[in-house]
Design a protein around this motif. Structure first.
Motif, PDB file in Angstrom:
ATOM      1  N   THR A  50       0.816  -1.222   0.000  1.00  0.00           N
ATOM      2  CA  THR A  50       0.000   0.000   0.000  1.00  0.00           C
ATOM      3  C   THR A  50       0.848   1.269   0.000  1.00  0.00           C
ATOM      4  N   ASP A  51       2.157   1.107   0.128  1.00  0.00           N
ATOM      5  CA  ASP A  51       3.036   2.282   0.134  1.00  0.00           C
ATOM      6  C   ASP A  51       4.399   1.863  -0.423  1.00  0.00           C
ATOM      7  N   GLY A  52       4.549   1.992  -1.736  1.00  0.00           N
ATOM      8  CA  GLY A  52       5.800   1.606  -2.364  1.00  0.00           C
ATOM      9  C   GLY A  52       5.913   2.184  -3.758  1.00  0.00           C
ATOM     10  N   VAL A  53       7.064   1.999  -4.344  1.00  0.00           N
ATOM     11  CA  VAL A  53       7.290   2.542  -5.678  1.00  0.00           C
ATOM     12  C   VAL A  53       6.414   1.836  -6.711  1.00  0.00           C
ATOM     13  N   ALA A  54       6.033   0.600  -6.408  1.00  0.00           N
ATOM     14  CA  ALA A  54       5.139  -0.160  -7.286  1.00  0.00           C
ATOM     15  C   ALA A  54       4.175  -0.952  -6.411  1.00  0.00           C
ATOM     16  N   ARG A  55       2.905  -0.882  -6.739  1.00  0.00           N
ATOM     17  CA  ARG A  55       1.897  -1.631  -5.988  1.00  0.00           C
ATOM     18  C   ARG A  55       1.881  -3.081  -6.468  1.00  0.00           C
ATOM     19  N   TRP A  56       1.852  -4.010  -5.530  1.00  0.00           N
ATOM     20  CA  TRP A  56       1.785  -5.412  -5.903  1.00  0.00           C
ATOM     21  C   TRP A  56       0.867  -6.158  -4.941  1.00  0.00           C
ATOM     22  N   ASN A  57       0.487  -7.347  -5.337  1.00  0.00           N
ATOM     23  CA  ASN A  57      -0.451  -8.151  -4.552  1.00  0.00           C
ATOM     24  C   ASN A  57      -0.118  -9.635  -4.752  1.00  0.00           C
ATOM     25  N   VAL A  58       0.046 -10.357  -3.664  1.00  0.00           N
ATOM     26  CA  VAL A  58       0.329 -11.788  -3.739  1.00  0.00           C
ATOM     27  C   VAL A  58      -0.576 -12.523  -2.754  1.00  0.00           C
ATOM     28  N   TYR A  59      -0.682 -13.841  -2.941  1.00  0.00           N
ATOM     29  CA  TYR A  59      -1.516 -14.659  -2.066  1.00  0.00           C
ATOM     30  C   TYR A  59      -0.688 -15.796  -1.473  1.00  0.00           C
ATOM     31  N   VAL A  60      -0.834 -15.969  -0.158  1.00  0.00           N
ATOM     32  CA  VAL A  60      -0.148 -17.058   0.539  1.00  0.00           C
ATOM     33  C   VAL A  60      -1.180 -18.145   0.844  1.00  0.00           C
ATOM     34  N   PRO A  61      -1.019 -19.357   0.316  1.00  0.00           N
ATOM     35  CA  PRO A  61      -1.979 -20.429   0.649  1.00  0.00           C
ATOM     36  C   PRO A  61      -1.854 -20.826   2.115  1.00  0.00           C
ATOM     37  N   VAL A  62      -2.974 -21.166   2.714  1.00  0.00           N
ATOM     38  CA  VAL A  62      -2.974 -21.558   4.125  1.00  0.00           C
ATOM     39  C   VAL A  62      -4.054 -22.611   4.338  1.00  0.00           C
ATOM     40  N   THR A  63      -3.779 -23.541   5.217  1.00  0.00           N
ATOM     41  CA  THR A  63      -4.770 -24.529   5.642  1.00  0.00           C
ATOM     42  C   THR A  63      -4.909 -24.440   7.147  1.00  0.00           C
ATOM     43  N   ILE A  64      -6.124 -24.208   7.612  1.00  0.00           N
ATOM     44  CA  ILE A  64      -6.385 -24.139   9.050  1.00  0.00           C
ATOM     45  C   ILE A  64      -7.160 -25.384   9.455  1.00  0.00           C
ATOM     46  N   LYS A  65      -6.561 -26.167  10.308  1.00  0.00           N
ATOM     47  CA  LYS A  65      -7.217 -27.339  10.861  1.00  0.00           C
ATOM     48  C   LYS A  65      -7.731 -26.974  12.257  1.00  0.00           C
ATOM     49  N   ALA A  66      -8.865 -27.542  12.610  1.00  0.00           N
ATOM     50  CA  ALA A  66      -9.465 -27.254  13.913  1.00  0.00           C
ATOM     51  C   ALA A  66      -9.836 -28.580  14.562  1.00  0.00           C
ATOM     52  N   PHE A  67      -8.964 -29.075  15.420  1.00  0.00           N
ATOM     53  CA  PHE A  67      -9.156 -30.391  16.026  1.00  0.00           C
ATOM     54  C   PHE A  67     -10.014 -30.285  17.287  1.00  0.00           C
ATOM     55  N   GLY A  68     -10.967 -31.189  17.385  1.00  0.00           N
ATOM     56  CA  GLY A  68     -11.842 -31.209  18.549  1.00  0.00           C
ATOM     57  C   GLY A  68     -12.591 -32.528  18.628  1.00  0.00           C
ATOM     58  N   PRO A  69     -13.335 -32.744  19.713  1.00  0.00           N
ATOM     59  CA  PRO A  69     -14.075 -34.008  19.885  1.00  0.00           C
ATOM     60  C   PRO A  69     -15.234 -34.106  18.916  1.00  0.00           C
ATOM     61  N   ALA A  70     -15.426 -35.299  18.364  1.00  0.00           N
ATOM     62  CA  ALA A  70     -16.530 -35.547  17.428  1.00  0.00           C
ATOM     63  C   ALA A  70     -16.836 -37.034  17.432  1.00  0.00           C
ATOM     64  N   TRP A  71     -18.009 -37.382  16.908  1.00  0.00           N
ATOM     65  CA  TRP A  71     -18.446 -38.776  16.876  1.00  0.00           C
ATOM     66  C   TRP A  71     -18.098 -39.404  15.527  1.00  0.00           C
ATOM     67  N   VAL A  72     -17.405 -40.536  15.599  1.00  0.00           N
ATOM     68  CA  VAL A  72     -16.913 -41.239  14.409  1.00  0.00           C
ATOM     69  C   VAL A  72     -17.527 -42.638  14.377  1.00  0.00           C
ATOM     70  N   LEU A  73     -17.996 -43.050  13.207  1.00  0.00           N
ATOM     71  CA  LEU A  73     -18.637 -44.353  13.070  1.00  0.00           C
ATOM     72  C   LEU A  73     -17.654 -45.501  13.270  1.00  0.00           C
ATOM     73  N   LYS A  74     -18.141 -46.545  13.938  1.00  0.00           N
ATOM     74  CA  LYS A  74     -17.308 -47.715  14.195  1.00  0.00           C
ATOM     75  C   LYS A  74     -17.515 -48.822  13.158  1.00  0.00           C
ATOM     76  N   ALA A  75     -18.624 -48.786  12.444  1.00  0.00           N
ATOM     77  CA  ALA A  75     -18.952 -49.836  11.474  1.00  0.00           C
ATOM     78  C   ALA A  75     -19.778 -49.224  10.342  1.00  0.00           C
ATOM     79  N   PRO A  76     -19.912 -49.946   9.218  1.00  0.00           N
ATOM     80  CA  PRO A  76     -20.718 -49.417   8.117  1.00  0.00           C
ATOM     81  C   PRO A  76     -22.174 -49.223   8.532  1.00  0.00           C
ATOM     82  N   VAL A  77     -22.808 -48.219   7.931  1.00  0.00           N
ATOM     83  CA  VAL A  77     -24.223 -47.944   8.188  1.00  0.00           C
ATOM     84  C   VAL A  77     -24.920 -47.784   6.838  1.00  0.00           C
ATOM     85  N   ALA A  78     -26.022 -48.492   6.651  1.00  0.00           N
ATOM     86  CA  ALA A  78     -26.744 -48.446   5.380  1.00  0.00           C
ATOM     87  C   ALA A  78     -27.543 -47.155   5.255  1.00  0.00           C
ATOM     88  N   ALA A  79     -27.841 -46.774   4.030  1.00  0.00           N
ATOM     89  CA  ALA A  79     -28.671 -45.591   3.789  1.00  0.00           C
ATOM     90  C   ALA A  79     -30.056 -45.809   4.377  1.00  0.00           C
TER      91      ALA A  79
END
Length: 241
Positions: A99-128
Motif C-alpha cells: 500500500t506504500d511503495g514505488v510499485a503496488r503489488w499483490n500476492v496470495y499465501v496459501p494456508v490450511t487451518i485445521k481445527a481439532f476437537g471431539p466428534a463422533w466417528v462411526l465404528k462400522a458401516p451404516v446403510a442408507a
C-alpha cells in the motif's frame, strides 16, 4: 451453513483496519511475506478458539509457500487481508498487498487451518436410511475443518436420525449425513394439537407435506385452512400459540 467463529473473528479484525507496517525498505523475500501472513493470522485464530461457549477446538495452521524466486519491489507498508469470498476454515489463502511503495503489488499465501476437537466417528458401516444409535459411533478427536458440513458434536443431534446415504467406518458424523425420522407421508391423516395455559385443543387434518420429526410440516384442516407446525415423535403436529 452458519459462519465459523474463525471467519467472524478475522472479519472483525479487518473492519478494525488491522494494518501491518514494517521495515520493508528492501525487496521482500517470499519467506518474510509468509511469516508476515502467519503473524497476522495467529491472533485472530487465538481469539476465535478462546471464545466462551464454543467447543474446545485446537487450531493447527499449515502455511503454504510462495515461489522462492519471487522478488517484489520495495514496500514501506504491507497489508495482509482476507480476499472476498474466502473463509479461513480448511484450505484458503491470505492476501498481501503493498500500500506504500514505488510499485503496488499483490500476492496470495496459501494456508490450511485445521481445527481439532471431539466428534463422533462411526465404528462400522451404516446403510442408507438406517436409524442411528449411540453405540454405532465413538467419541474421538478429528479435524472439524476437513469438510464444509458442520460436525454433529453431541449425540442429541444425531441419535434417532436416519442416514441420508450409506456411511463407512471412520467417517465423522456431520449435518449432511443425517435426516430426521419420517413421522408421516404427504396425504396422511394427522392430528394437529395446540394449547396454552390451562387448555388444549386437537383436530384431525391432512398432511400436505412429508413430516419429519423436529421439522416443520404443512397440514390442511377440515375448514380448508392450511397451517404450519412442528412434527413431534408421536406423529402429531404442534402449532405454536
Amino acid at each position: 451453513m452458519p459462519r465459523h467463529p474463525i471467519t467472524l473473528s478475522l472479519r472483525r479484525l479487518l473492519i478494525g483496519g488491522l494494518l501491518m507496517l514494517g521495515a520493508w525498505a528492501n525487496a521482500a523475500p517470499p519467506a518474510g511475506l509468509e511469516q508476515l501472513a502467519r503473524d497476522w493470522l495467529q491472533p485472530a485464530i487465538d481469539q476465535a478458539m478462546a471464545q466462551d461457549g464454543g467447543m474446545p477446538l485446537r487450531a493447527e495452521v499449515v502455511m503454504g509457500n510462495l515461489d522462492s524466486r519471487l522478488r517484489l519491489a520495495p514496500c514501506q507498508a504491507i497489508e495482509p487481508y482476507l480476499p472476498p469470498g474466502t473463509k479461513l476454515w480448511g484450505r484458503s489463502r491470505i492476501g498481501l498487498r503493498c500500500t506504500d511503495g514505488v510499485a503496488r503489488w499483490n500476492v496470495y499465501v496459501p494456508v490450511t487451518i485445521k481445527a481439532f476437537g471431539p466428534a463422533w466417528v462411526l465404528k462400522a458401516p451404516v446403510a442408507a436410511g438406517e436409524t442411528l444409535t449411540q453405540d454405532q459411533a465413538e467419541l474421538t478427536e478429528v479435524d472439524w475443518a476437513s469438510h464444509p458440513s458442520p460436525v454433529l458434536a453431541t449425540p442429541e443431534r444425531w441419535v434417532g436420525q436416519t442416514t441420508a446415504y450409506a456411511l463407512s467406518p471412520g467417517q465423522t458424523l456431520r449435518e449432511n449425513m443425517v435426516r430426521a425420522q419420517t413421522a408421516f407421508e404427504a396425504g396422511s391423516p394427522v392430528k394437529v394439537v395446540s394449547g396454552g395455559s390451562g387448555f388444549a385443543v386437537s383436530v384431525m387434518g391432512q398432511a400436505i407435506s412429508e413430516g419429519r420429526v423436529g421439522e416443520s410440516a404443512r397440514v390442511r384442516l377440515p375448514s380448508g385452512k392450511v397451517v404450519n407446525g412442528v412434527v413431534r415423535p408421536d406423529q402429531t403436529v404442534e402449532l405454536a400459540m
